[in-house]
Each structure stands twice: as C-alpha cells, then as structure tokens.
Design a protein around this motif. Structure first.
Motif, PDB file in Angstrom:
ATOM      1  N   LEU A   1       0.898  -1.108   0.124  1.00 41.19           N
ATOM      2  CA  LEU A   1       0.008   0.031   0.181  1.00 41.19           C
ATOM      3  C   LEU A   1       0.923   1.235  -0.060  1.00 41.19           C
ATOM      4  CD1 LEU A   1      -1.523  -2.206   2.253  1.00 41.19           C
ATOM      5  CD2 LEU A   1      -3.310  -0.749   1.859  1.00 41.19           C
ATOM      6  N   SER A   2       0.334   2.308  -0.547  1.00 41.77           N
ATOM      7  CA  SER A   2       1.304   3.705  -0.644  1.00 41.77           C
ATOM      8  C   SER A   2       0.189   4.837  -0.672  1.00 41.77           C
ATOM      9  CB  SER A   2       2.078   3.463  -1.669  1.00 41.77           C
ATOM     10  OG  SER A   2       1.360   3.511  -3.065  1.00 41.77           O
ATOM     11  N   GLY A   3       0.674   6.039  -0.420  1.00 44.42           N
ATOM     12  CA  GLY A   3       0.013   7.115  -0.521  1.00 44.42           C
ATOM     13  C   GLY A   3       0.238   7.820  -1.962  1.00 44.42           C
ATOM     14  N   ILE A   4       0.761   8.919  -2.014  1.00 52.56           N
ATOM     15  CA  ILE A   4       0.820   9.871  -3.387  1.00 52.56           C
ATOM     16  C   ILE A   4       2.396  10.226  -3.142  1.00 52.56           C
ATOM     17  CG2 ILE A   4       0.213  11.861  -4.684  1.00 52.56           C
ATOM     18  CD1 ILE A   4      -1.739   9.686  -4.760  1.00 52.56           C
ATOM     19  N   GLY A   5       2.759  10.423  -4.417  1.00 53.08           N
ATOM     20  CA  GLY A   5       4.301  10.834  -4.490  1.00 53.08           C
ATOM     21  C   GLY A   5       5.270   9.843  -5.107  1.00 53.08           C
ATOM     22  N   CYS A   6       6.453  10.562  -5.590  1.00 51.39           N
ATOM     23  CA  CYS A   6       7.146   9.615  -6.343  1.00 51.39           C
ATOM     24  C   CYS A   6       7.541   8.135  -5.425  1.00 51.39           C
ATOM     25  CB  CYS A   6       8.809  10.034  -6.259  1.00 51.39           C
ATOM     26  SG  CYS A   6       8.742  11.681  -7.485  1.00 51.39           S
ATOM     27  N   SER A   7       7.531   8.307  -4.451  1.00 50.48           N
ATOM     28  CA  SER A   7       7.802   7.263  -3.451  1.00 50.48           C
ATOM     29  C   SER A   7       6.543   6.198  -3.703  1.00 50.48           C
ATOM     30  CB  SER A   7       7.766   7.514  -1.797  1.00 50.48           C
ATOM     31  OG  SER A   7       6.515   8.267  -1.659  1.00 50.48           O
ATOM     32  N   SER A   8       5.451   6.758  -3.712  1.00 48.64           N
ATOM     33  CA  SER A   8       4.228   5.944  -3.603  1.00 48.64           C
ATOM     34  C   SER A   8       3.787   5.365  -4.994  1.00 48.64           C
ATOM     35  CB  SER A   8       2.925   6.601  -3.015  1.00 48.64           C
ATOM     36  OG  SER A   8       3.223   7.132  -1.771  1.00 48.64           O
ATOM     37  N   LYS A   9       4.649   5.771  -6.069  1.00 49.68           N
ATOM     38  CA  LYS A   9       4.454   5.180  -7.136  1.00 49.68           C
ATOM     39  C   LYS A   9       5.154   3.762  -7.266  1.00 49.68           C
ATOM     40  CE  LYS A   9       5.682   7.685 -10.831  1.00 49.68           C
ATOM     41  NZ  LYS A   9       5.010   7.969 -12.125  1.00 49.68           N
ATOM     42  N   THR A  10       6.157   3.569  -6.459  1.00 54.44           N
ATOM     43  CA  THR A  10       7.029   2.415  -6.305  1.00 54.44           C
ATOM     44  C   THR A  10       6.528   1.086  -6.407  1.00 54.44           C
ATOM     45  OG1 THR A  10       7.928   2.431  -4.324  1.00 54.44           O
ATOM     46  CG2 THR A  10       9.211   3.800  -5.814  1.00 54.44           C
ATOM     47  N   PRO A  11       5.228   1.011  -5.476  1.00 52.30           N
ATOM     48  CA  PRO A  11       4.722  -0.432  -5.445  1.00 52.30           C
ATOM     49  C   PRO A  11       4.410  -0.985  -6.865  1.00 52.30           C
ATOM     50  CG  PRO A  11       4.069   1.072  -3.665  1.00 52.30           C
ATOM     51  CD  PRO A  11       4.661   2.108  -4.544  1.00 52.30           C
ATOM     52  N   THR A  12       4.277  -0.155  -7.775  1.00 57.81           N
ATOM     53  CA  THR A  12       4.029  -0.767  -9.257  1.00 57.81           C
ATOM     54  C   THR A  12       5.382  -1.496  -9.554  1.00 57.81           C
ATOM     55  OG1 THR A  12       2.597   1.139  -9.612  1.00 57.81           O
ATOM     56  CG2 THR A  12       3.144  -0.109 -11.549  1.00 57.81           C
ATOM     57  N   TYR A  13       6.343  -0.928  -9.125  1.00 65.24           N
ATOM     58  CA  TYR A  13       7.702  -1.763  -9.611  1.00 65.24           C
ATOM     59  C   TYR A  13       8.167  -2.696  -8.794  1.00 65.24           C
ATOM     60  CZ  TYR A  13       6.803   3.258 -11.370  1.00 65.24           C
ATOM     61  OH  TYR A  13       6.548   4.360 -11.808  1.00 65.24           O
ATOM     62  N   PHE A  14       7.587  -3.474  -7.915  1.00 65.72           N
ATOM     63  CA  PHE A  14       8.034  -4.407  -7.279  1.00 65.72           C
ATOM     64  C   PHE A  14       6.623  -5.146  -6.778  1.00 65.72           C
ATOM     65  CE2 PHE A  14       7.762  -1.307  -3.698  1.00 65.72           C
ATOM     66  CZ  PHE A  14       6.937  -1.860  -3.095  1.00 65.72           C
ATOM     67  N   LEU A  15       6.995  -6.698  -6.593  1.00 64.67           N
ATOM     68  CA  LEU A  15       5.631  -7.479  -6.319  1.00 64.67           C
ATOM     69  C   LEU A  15       4.628  -7.795  -7.024  1.00 64.67           C
ATOM     70  CD1 LEU A  15       5.975  -6.966  -2.231  1.00 64.67           C
ATOM     71  CD2 LEU A  15       6.642  -9.219  -3.917  1.00 64.67           C
ATOM     72  N   GLY A  16       4.551  -7.818  -8.316  1.00 62.61           N
ATOM     73  CA  GLY A  16       3.761  -7.720  -9.420  1.00 62.61           C
ATOM     74  C   GLY A  16       2.594  -8.681  -9.163  1.00 62.61           C
ATOM     75  N   ALA A  17       2.759  -9.572  -8.303  1.00 62.51           N
ATOM     76  CA  ALA A  17       1.713 -10.863  -8.048  1.00 62.51           C
ATOM     77  C   ALA A  17       0.809 -10.211  -6.768  1.00 62.51           C
ATOM     78  CB  ALA A  17       2.361 -12.099  -7.953  1.00 62.51           C
ATOM     79  N   SER A  18       1.175  -9.108  -6.227  1.00 67.18           N
ATOM     80  CA  SER A  18       0.699  -8.917  -4.915  1.00 67.18           C
ATOM     81  C   SER A  18      -0.467  -7.794  -5.213  1.00 67.18           C
ATOM     82  CB  SER A  18       1.652  -7.992  -3.905  1.00 67.18           C
ATOM     83  OG  SER A  18       2.729  -9.045  -3.787  1.00 67.18           O
ATOM     84  N   HIS A  19      -1.405  -7.886  -4.256  1.00 64.18           N
ATOM     85  CA  HIS A  19      -2.383  -7.092  -4.446  1.00 64.18           C
ATOM     86  C   HIS A  19      -2.038  -5.468  -4.088  1.00 64.18           C
ATOM     87  CE1 HIS A  19      -5.776  -9.888  -5.164  1.00 64.18           C
ATOM     88  NE2 HIS A  19      -6.651  -8.983  -4.932  1.00 64.18           N
ATOM     89  N   GLY A  20      -2.251  -4.549  -4.604  1.00 62.24           N
ATOM     90  CA  GLY A  20      -1.858  -3.128  -4.059  1.00 62.24           C
ATOM     91  C   GLY A  20      -2.811  -2.051  -4.077  1.00 62.24           C
ATOM     92  N   PHE A  21      -2.555  -1.254  -3.310  1.00 62.95           N
ATOM     93  CA  PHE A  21      -3.520  -0.085  -3.198  1.00 62.95           C
ATOM     94  C   PHE A  21      -2.785   1.236  -2.978  1.00 62.95           C
ATOM     95  CE2 PHE A  21      -6.759   2.514  -1.612  1.00 62.95           C
ATOM     96  CZ  PHE A  21      -7.886   1.852  -1.932  1.00 62.95           C
TER      97      PHE A  21
END
Lengths: 201, 351
Positions: free
Chosen positions: B63-83
C-alpha cells in the motif's frame, strides 16, 4: 454470507476471465478478488490514475471513458438496490404531495394532521435512498403540487430531485427550515398552507 | 523516457527459492522514475528481501499514498494486491486491511511529503496503535513531483537546487516513531544495500509496527552541493551503529566476531537478528537512550543509520483489541451470529 461479486481461487483456476473493472453482466458492477486469493492470478493494483478494464495503468481516452460509463451504469443499478421510498396516501384524494427524509418524519406526520384539520390533504413520500428509485418520479408525476420539506437552507434534496430526475423546479415547492432548532409540525403546516393558498389562487 | 521492455523469459538456471519462485517473480512493472533515483534501489531491496525470506508474493499486500515514493509499489511484487491510496492516507487504509485480514503481510510505502506533512497524523496513529506492518518512508527531503520544494524532513539550513536556504526545522520521523511506541525503528540509506536489505527482512519478520526511514536521494532535485540528502552528503555523514544479518530457522548460527561486537536478538516469530555492532555502547533495546543518542549525533551533524530500536516481543493492534485469531474477513454467519442463547448469556453478565 453474501460478500458481493467476489471471484474465488476456484473461479480463477477454472479459467473465468477476471478484470477488476470488467463489466461481465451489464450491471456496471465488476468482480473483485480478495488479497491473497491466488498465487498467480487475480491480483490487481487499486490506483487513482486512469486504468483500463483489466486494472492496467492507461492514459488512453477510450479506456477512461469506458470506465466512467461503467460507473454511470453502476449508479443506475444502485437505484434498484437502495431502500425504496415509502409512500403514505392521504385519507382523501389530493393533488398535493410532500417529499421528506430522516428526522423530518415525526414533524411532518403531525403537520399532516394539522393541515387535514384545515382541509388541506397531503400524500407523503419518505425518501430513504439515493439514487432515487422509480417510485419517486412516479410520486411527483401523480401530484399537481409537490413540496420538498427539509432542514437546510439550500434545499439539497430538492436540488437532487431537480437534477437527477430532470423535474421542472417550479413543480417542487421549497419548504426549508434552518434556524438550528429541529423542524416543527407548526412550521411545516404554516409553510405548506401558505404555498397551497398561492397554488390555488 | 525510453527503455527496453523487461523480457518475460527467465533464464532456466535462475536460482529458485524453496517456494519455487525466482527473484524475477518478485519484480513488478518497469520503473518510470528518473534514472538513478534512490527509490528504485529501495524497490530492488524489497524484491531481494522478499525473495530471500521466501515469502509467497500473493500473501503480501502493498500500500502507498501519493508521490514519487508511492508510485514504486507498481515496480515490485507484481503478483501482490496493491492499493495506491489518497495522499497521506496509506496508514489508515492499511490499518483497515490489516484488521480485515491479519494473515497477510503488510508493506506500506510512503514518502516524506506523504508521511511528514499531509499524512503526519496518520503516520503517528499507526505507530502508536502498533499496526503490524512494515512502514518504509522513502525520504528525499523534497517534493520531486512538483519540482523540488523543501519537504518537512528537509534539514534547516539545507540548500535547494536553486540556492534557497531552508529556514524551517526538520521533522525527524525516526524520533517520532521512537516516541510514539513503534517496536522496530531503523534508518537506512538507499545507497547502502548491504544495510538496507537485512533491515527490510528483519522488519518483515517483526510482528508489530516496524518503521524504516530510508534516505533516498532525489537525483533530479536534491543531489547537489548544499543538500543534506544527496548521495555524497549521506555517504560522508552516515554514522551506522550496526549492520544486520537476518537468520531464519534453516541457517546455522555462527558467531566469529570479537566479544561485545555482536548481539543476537531473537524475534517473536523465531527469526534471529545478528547485529554486527559498530558502536558497542549503543543499546537498541533502550528507547530513551536511543532517542538521546539520535539527538546528540544529529546535533553533531551525523546521520545515524542501522537498527535503532527493537522490542523482540511486541504487541500489535490485534493484541490490543483482542480480535479473533481467524481473520475477520473469513468469519462466517455461525460465528458472527452465535444465537439468542449466547446473547442471553451476555445480557445476564451485565445485570
């Protein structure tokens, strides 16, 4: 337990197509998976940016438009699922109706009796959900004069009725109470009596 | 930005962990951040930590918020649910998800704007409630997406790329996490993978609120002379108190260091942390002295990194609330509606 349209690991293994924003049956409500359901299928990323029907990041206008139209469809579907409005018909046939909701109920029930004593009869419709079901539109259509009674300055319920059902604003009399105290039967009866006098004159 | 698409074909001899996953199975989509961004190193460290710990990717919620940092969950753990939540609201979305299903591993990624400004209250309350999660702040001291204004973690006196001097005091999220009761607190640097990967592993094994403040230089707006979050500055002022090895059940534990330089910490889940201490006097079980040490070293111009505080037997939010061992989202009618006899018993107990 009904958890809505949830796709299970068995569904995914059986080859059912899963797209988080894919409308498979025309009601605008897409299936979801719960996190941790399946090792390789069904994960999706919920994001504020635009996305396609398969929940993939997309900046394509057509994808955005499709999703917006699906949401509109979902909103229409919701009309059939929210609690319907409750109608109470006057003892005598009348051309007057009043629409209200929530905490206005006890006062309007009493106001209806006060008005009846003056020979003004009212059909009542208590709205319990939004988007409005077809019964709300039918109620307005079947009365010559409809009053919308609510406790805010701007007539927010009335605005919703005008905008959502495309009702001529002149057909909806505004009865609003906003002095900080709870609305009273006396106030409603007085306001409606004045408006009906105007309507019949 | 142009890039070559990642090949989907894996090398047949790519090493697999005991679950049969290769490191590639923990990756996500290709990053669209600036080339050289510290955040990409953190994403790579997360990939490596999850692979080495042999975590099933689909059992992790990111899970993440907003910002450069919060874009990063797209770039790891592609098989995980993300928010990708609303700005600064990752902690409450994560808390809700955690309450619904306590069996997943929760990884929250945030930034200094997301956690130290708009989401400061969210950060604080998730720490003090002891939500069982790893909370990583990718801290670059600037608002990268809006062209490099100072963020709330930017040091007083630091210079922006255009030469403006920051006149505001900095918020130190590590100090706050310590004060608020987080049971695992660390600081690291995206340029020091040897320190960061084991810290993420240890945090993932920690069964409570685990906070990592990871200084991650912004190559576009905060990597110049006068910045206190640049690669050069952090390397020069990095005062690591320890380095860590995470030992899970399978490995043999051997200690061949000089006495007093190694400390073994057994976490509640059975994993062992082997701390190679660089400052032998530093006590990472004493919250108050840790806070004092942080402030002293900060005043001396140092950036203290490493595992800074750990409670090996933490209590988490579920423990405080005494929730069911079965995840709430798996409970069925029979346990949720126990019937009139059970209600009668409760009522009788209240008379």
């Amino acid at each position: 337990m009904d958890r809505g349209k949830v796709m299970t690991a068995e569904d995914l293994n059986s080859g059912k197509l899963f797209g988080r924003y894919l409308d498979v049956d025309g009601d605008g409500i897409a299936y979801r998976t719960l996190p941790g359901t399946h090792p390789s299928k069904g994960a999706f990323f919920t994001r504020g940016t635009s996305k396609d029907r398969m929940a993939r990041y997309s900046e394509e206008g057509a994808d955005y438009q499709e999703n917006m139209e699906r949401l509109l469809k979902k909103h229409h579907t919701a009309r059939t699922m929210v609690p319907p409005a409750i109608e109470r018909t006057s003892e005598k046939p009348t051309r007057f109706g009043a629409i209200y909701y929530g905490s206005t109920s006890p006062a309007i029930n009493e106001a209806e009796l006060l008005l009846a004593e003056q020979g003004i009869h009212l059909d009542l419709l208590r709205v319990r959900g939004f988007p409005f079901g077809p019964e709300v539109e039918a109620f307005i259509a079947s009365h010559d004069h409809v009053f919308v009674v609510e406790q805010n300055r701007d007539g927010q319920l009335r605005s919703l009725l005008v905008n959502e059902l495309e009702i001529d604003p002149k057909r909806l009399g505004k009865v609003v109470h906003y002095d900080g105290t709870p609305i009273s039967a006396r106030f409603i009866a007085g306001a409606i009596a004045a408006l009906t006098a105007k309507a019949v004159s | 930005m142009t890039f070559l698409a990642k090949p989907k074909l894996h090398h047949p001899e790519l090493h697999k962990n005991s679950l049969g996953y290769t490191r590639r199975d923990y990756e996500g989509a290709i990053s669209t951040l600036c080339a050289g961004c510290g955040h990409d190193s953190i994403s790579a460290a997360i990939v490596r930590a999850c692979f080495e710990l042999e975590l099933p990717p689909h059992r992790i919620a990111k899970l993440s918020g907003i910002g450069c940092s919060s874009k990063t969950p797209t770039y790891f753990l592609g098989a995980s649910h993300g928010f990708n939540s609303v700005h600064g609201r990752m902690p409450s979305v994560l808390t809700g998800a955690n309450l619904a299903n306590r069996d997943l591993i929760y990884l929250g990624v945030s930034g200094d704007g997301d956690s130290a400004s708009i989401g400061l209250g969210q950060f604080a309350h998730s720490m003090r409630r002891g939500v069982n999660m790893v909370y990583i702040v990718e801290n670059n001291g600037v608002y990268g997406l809006t062209k490099g204004q100072f963020s709330a973690t930017s040091d007083k006196g630091a210079k922006s790329k255009r030469g403006v001097v920051n006149s505001d005091e900095a918020i130190d999220l590590v100090e706050m996490a310590l004060q608020l009761g987080a049971t695992f607190v660390a600081r690291s640097f995206s340029g020091d993978k040897a320190q960061l990967v084991p810290l993420i592993e240890a945090a993932l094994k920690h069964e409570g609120a685990a906070f990592i403040d990871c200084i991650s230089p912004c190559v576009a707006f905060n990597n110049h002379e006068g910045s206190t979050k640049s690669f050069d500055y952090v390397r020069e002022h990095n005062a690591a108190v320890n380095y860590l090895d995470v030992i899970t059940g399978r490995e043999e534990i051997t200690v061949d260091y000089a006495p007093g330089t190694v400390e073994m910490v057994t976490q509640h889940d059975g994993s062992t942390l082997r701390l190679r201490k660089l400052h032998t006097e530093y006590d990472l079980h004493d919250r108050i002295s840790a806070m004092t040490y942080m402030q002293q070293r900060h005043a001396a111009g140092e950036i203290v990194t490493g595992l800074l505080y750990v409670d090996p037997n933490p209590r988490d939010l579920h423990g405080h609330l005494k929730t069911s061992e079965i995840p709430l989202n798996a409970l069925q009618e029979d346990s949720l509606i126990p019937g009139s006899a059970a209600l009668g018993k409760i009522n009788a107990g209240l008379r």
